[in-house]
Design a protein around this motif. Sequence first.
Motif, mmCIF file in Angstrom:
data_model
loop_
_atom_site.group_PDB
_atom_site.id
_atom_site.type_symbol
_atom_site.label_atom_id
_atom_site.label_comp_id
_atom_site.label_asym_id
_atom_site.label_seq_id
_atom_site.Cartn_x
_atom_site.Cartn_y
_atom_site.Cartn_z
ATOM 1 N N ALA A 19 -62.627 -16.789 5.187
ATOM 2 C CA ALA A 19 -61.514 -17.318 4.506
ATOM 3 C C ALA A 19 -60.624 -16.345 3.891
ATOM 4 O O ALA A 19 -59.294 -16.205 3.623
ATOM 5 C CB ALA A 19 -61.915 -18.305 3.766
ATOM 6 N N ILE A 20 -61.273 -15.494 3.182
ATOM 7 C CA ILE A 20 -60.402 -14.257 2.135
ATOM 8 C C ILE A 20 -59.873 -13.481 3.108
ATOM 9 O O ILE A 20 -58.564 -13.200 2.892
ATOM 10 C CB ILE A 20 -61.553 -13.452 1.296
ATOM 11 C CG1 ILE A 20 -62.184 -14.375 0.328
ATOM 12 C CG2 ILE A 20 -60.688 -12.443 0.633
ATOM 13 C CD1 ILE A 20 -63.017 -13.770 -0.247
ATOM 14 N N LEU A 21 -60.401 -12.964 4.160
ATOM 15 C CA LEU A 21 -59.727 -12.219 5.156
ATOM 16 C C LEU A 21 -58.473 -12.778 5.823
ATOM 17 O O LEU A 21 -57.223 -12.093 5.778
ATOM 18 C CB LEU A 21 -60.543 -11.554 6.166
ATOM 19 C CG LEU A 21 -61.683 -10.301 5.781
ATOM 20 C CD1 LEU A 21 -62.625 -10.241 6.745
ATOM 21 C CD2 LEU A 21 -60.756 -9.292 5.352
ATOM 22 N N PHE A 22 -58.748 -14.043 6.354
ATOM 23 C CA PHE A 22 -57.349 -14.677 6.907
ATOM 24 C C PHE A 22 -56.308 -14.772 5.761
ATOM 25 O O PHE A 22 -55.206 -14.481 6.176
ATOM 26 C CB PHE A 22 -58.072 -15.930 7.371
ATOM 27 C CG PHE A 22 -56.981 -16.397 8.253
ATOM 28 C CD1 PHE A 22 -56.704 -16.176 9.584
ATOM 29 C CD2 PHE A 22 -56.220 -17.563 7.756
ATOM 30 C CE1 PHE A 22 -55.794 -16.818 10.374
ATOM 31 C CE2 PHE A 22 -55.185 -18.205 8.565
ATOM 32 C CZ PHE A 22 -55.053 -17.784 9.887
ATOM 33 N N TYR A 23 -56.686 -15.174 4.613
ATOM 34 C CA TYR A 23 -55.753 -15.462 3.689
ATOM 35 C C TYR A 23 -55.169 -14.122 3.263
ATOM 36 O O TYR A 23 -53.939 -14.230 3.006
ATOM 37 C CB TYR A 23 -56.478 -15.932 2.225
ATOM 38 C CG TYR A 23 -55.703 -16.825 1.322
ATOM 39 C CD1 TYR A 23 -54.498 -16.162 0.747
ATOM 40 C CD2 TYR A 23 -56.080 -18.244 1.117
ATOM 41 C CE1 TYR A 23 -53.520 -17.025 0.231
ATOM 42 C CE2 TYR A 23 -55.237 -18.857 0.264
ATOM 43 C CZ TYR A 23 -54.132 -18.298 -0.286
ATOM 44 O OH TYR A 23 -53.264 -19.102 -1.116
ATOM 45 N N GLY A 24 -55.890 -13.213 3.222
ATOM 46 C CA GLY A 24 -55.151 -11.640 2.806
ATOM 47 C C GLY A 24 -54.364 -11.472 4.054
ATOM 48 O O GLY A 24 -53.041 -11.087 3.541
ATOM 49 N N ILE A 25 -54.341 -11.512 5.038
ATOM 50 C CA ILE A 25 -53.559 -11.258 6.358
ATOM 51 C C ILE A 25 -52.123 -11.887 6.300
ATOM 52 O O ILE A 25 -51.234 -11.517 6.380
ATOM 53 C CB ILE A 25 -54.278 -11.562 7.751
ATOM 54 C CG1 ILE A 25 -55.307 -10.558 7.999
ATOM 55 C CG2 ILE A 25 -53.347 -11.247 8.932
ATOM 56 C CD1 ILE A 25 -55.966 -10.836 9.125
ATOM 57 N N VAL A 26 -52.530 -13.337 5.993
ATOM 58 C CA VAL A 26 -51.227 -14.238 6.013
ATOM 59 C C VAL A 26 -50.443 -14.009 4.651
ATOM 60 O O VAL A 26 -49.214 -13.972 4.832
ATOM 61 C CB VAL A 26 -51.903 -15.811 6.034
ATOM 62 C CG1 VAL A 26 -50.549 -16.548 5.656
ATOM 63 C CG2 VAL A 26 -52.453 -15.899 7.333
ATOM 64 N N TYR A 27 -50.990 -13.592 3.459
ATOM 65 C CA TYR A 27 -50.394 -13.583 2.225
ATOM 66 C C TYR A 27 -49.747 -12.011 2.451
ATOM 67 O O TYR A 27 -48.411 -12.012 1.852
ATOM 68 C CB TYR A 27 -51.603 -13.243 1.191
ATOM 69 C CG TYR A 27 -51.221 -12.899 0.045
ATOM 70 C CD1 TYR A 27 -50.362 -13.483 -1.164
ATOM 71 C CD2 TYR A 27 -51.355 -11.462 -0.282
ATOM 72 C CE1 TYR A 27 -50.073 -13.094 -2.081
ATOM 73 C CE2 TYR A 27 -50.901 -10.988 -1.657
ATOM 74 C CZ TYR A 27 -50.285 -11.862 -2.560
ATOM 75 O OH TYR A 27 -49.965 -11.374 -3.693
ATOM 76 N N MET A 28 -50.128 -11.021 3.290
ATOM 77 C CA MET A 28 -49.468 -9.906 3.226
ATOM 78 C C MET A 28 -48.081 -10.027 3.837
ATOM 79 O O MET A 28 -47.117 -9.669 3.290
ATOM 80 C CB MET A 28 -50.273 -8.841 4.043
ATOM 81 C CG MET A 28 -49.857 -7.601 4.274
ATOM 82 S SD MET A 28 -48.696 -7.246 5.539
ATOM 83 C CE MET A 28 -50.312 -7.438 7.042
ATOM 84 N N PHE A 29 -48.026 -10.838 4.935
ATOM 85 C CA PHE A 29 -46.743 -11.056 5.768
ATOM 86 C C PHE A 29 -45.844 -11.943 4.850
ATOM 87 O O PHE A 29 -44.858 -11.608 4.998
ATOM 88 C CB PHE A 29 -47.089 -12.000 6.988
ATOM 89 C CG PHE A 29 -47.762 -10.879 8.133
ATOM 90 C CD1 PHE A 29 -46.976 -9.807 8.450
ATOM 91 C CD2 PHE A 29 -49.242 -11.309 8.567
ATOM 92 C CE1 PHE A 29 -47.515 -9.059 9.638
ATOM 93 C CE2 PHE A 29 -49.589 -10.357 9.423
ATOM 94 C CZ PHE A 29 -48.563 -9.182 9.886
#
Lengths: 488, 101
Positions: A333-343
Motif C-alpha cells: 500500500a505504501i509503495l502504491f501510494y508513493g507512486i500515485v503521490y509522486m505524479f
Amino acid sequence: MIQQLFGFLSYYIPELICIVLMTTLLVLEALVKEEHGNRGKIIGYALALLSITLIFLFKNLGEAPVYIFHNAITIDPFSTLVKIIMVLGTMGAIFLSYSSKDIYTNLKSEFAIMAVGVLIGGMLLASANNMLTLYLGIETLSILSYVLASFKRDESTSTEAGMKYALYGGLSAGVALYGISHLYGVLGSIQFVDMITKLPGLEGTNLAIVMVSFIFFFVGLGYKISVFPFHMWTPDVYQGSPIPVTAFFAIVPKMAGLAALVRVSFIFFDGGSLLAVSWTGLMLLISAMTMTVGNVTAIGQNSVKRLLAFSSIGHVGLMILGIVTLNKAGVQAILFYGIVYMFMTLIAFYITSHLSDMYGTDSYDVFKGLIYKHPGMALIMAAVLFSLAGMPPFSGFVAKFNIFSVIIEKKLYGIALVAAINSVIALYYYMKLAKTMIFDQADGDVKVTGFTPVNQAVIVALFIPVLFLGIFWEKVMTISGNASLFIK
Amino acid sequence: MMSLGSYLIISLILFVIGLVVMLSRKNIVAILLGIELILNAAALNFVAYSRYVTNNLDGHIFSLFIIVVAAAEAAVGLAIVIRFFQIKETIHIDEATQLRN
C-alpha cells in the motif's frame, strides 16, 4: 576479492551513473559558456542520463535481493522501486526548473547538480543496511537540501528557509546520531543483521536504553519525512524555497526517509516483543497526530505552496499507517501510494509554478476563475485536487483505499476512524481551491499565456497515470506487491 | 582510571549543553556551535563504546565519518548564515520571521 567487488558493482550501476552524472555536470558547468541554449543542453544531458538510470533500475526490479559491500547496502526490489519513484521525481523537478522563473537563469544547471546529489543520498538511504550508510544517506540528502532551499540567494525568504532547514536538520541529525551511538553500544554492532540477534535477549537497563535510543533515532528519520512533532520546518521551508525545489522536497527526501523507516521497522520490530509493540504504538500515535495536524492547519492557508506542504504532511501521516501493520500488504500500500503521490504532486506543482511565474505570487487569488482563462489547465488541476483528496475515480482513491483496507484488516478501527475524519477535512480544503478555480470570477480577463506545447504535453503525460491508475490499478499493484515480497 | 561510565556521563553532559545552547541562544553562529557539541557527544560515545564494550572498529570508523560530515554541515550552514547576514545585516534568530502563518 577484486572480482567479487566488480560483481557487486554490477548491482550498483544506477547509483554509479548518478555519481558520474553529478561529476560531469560539475565539469560541464565550469566549462560551458553561460548562454541559455547551453543550459538547455546541460539539462537535456542530465535528463538523458537519468533515463538510462531508470532503465537499469527497471532491469534490477526483477532480481532477487542481494547484500553488497560487506552487508552495507541491500539491493532488493523494494529499494529499487523507491529509487524509481525518486528518479522520476528528480527528472520532473529538473524539467520544471528549466522553465521556471523561480530559479535564476545562471543557476539552472547548478540546480541539476544539487538535485542529482540529493538523489544519490536518497538512493543510499533507501538501500541502507547498516547504521553508517543510513546516517551518511540522511546527511547527503540533508546537506545538499539546505543549499537547494536557499537557492534564490538574493531573496531573504529563500535564505531564511535554507537557514531554518539547516538548523532544524542539524539538531535532528545530531539527536538521531546520539541515539545510534547508544544502540551501537548496547547491541554491539552497526550492522542491522548483527544488531537484531541481540534484541530478543535484552533486559532491564539495556532494554530501557534501547527504547529511548530508538525514539532518538526516530527523530532523525521523522524529521526527514516531517511527521508531527518535527514538522514545524516544512511549511516555512516549502514556502521560502523556489517552486521546483519545493516540488523536489515533497517527493525525493520524503520517499527516501519513508523507505528507510519501513526497512528499519521491518528489520528491528518483526514479531510481538515489547519493543515491537511499543514501536507500532508510537507509529500509530505519530500517524494520527501527523494527519490531524497537517490537515487541520492546511485549512486556513492562503498560499498554495503552504497548502501543498501541509497536504504532504497529511499524506505522509497516512502512508505511515502502512508500517503499523508490519506486513506485506502494508508495504504494498505504501509503495502504491508513493507512486500515485509522486505524479499528483508533480502536476500540482507544475501548474502552481506556471501561475506563480505569471502573476508573481502563489496565493489563492491567482487561481481565481482559472477555468475561464485556461480551461484545460483548470480541469487537470481540479482532477488532481480530487485525486489528492482521495475521490474516485482517480488514483488517489485507490491509494487511500489500500491503506484503509490494510488497517481495517488488522482491526484497528480507531485509527481508521481518525483517518476517515481527516479525509473529510482534506476534502474541504482541496475543494475550496477547486471552487476558487471554477466558480469564482477572475480579476481581469487576462489569458494564461506562455504555456508551451512541451509543458502541456508533459502535464498530460503525468496526468495519464493519475487518471488510469484509478481504474486499471492491477498492474502497478502487482509490481508494488512483488517489491514488498523480499523485504526482510 | 577512566571507565566507560565517565565517558558516557561526559558525553551526556555535552549533549545536554548542546541542546540547551540550541534552544536558548539567539545568535545563529552559537546555535551552529550547539549542533557541533551534539555531534561530538555522539562521536565520543562511539569511541568509548568501541574501546570498552564491543571491541570492534565500527565505532572508530563511525566517529571519523561524523567528523567529516560535521565539517561539511558547518561549511554549508555558515555559508547560508553569511548570505543571511548580507541580506539582513544581523545574525539574530528572531529576525528570521518572514515565513509564518
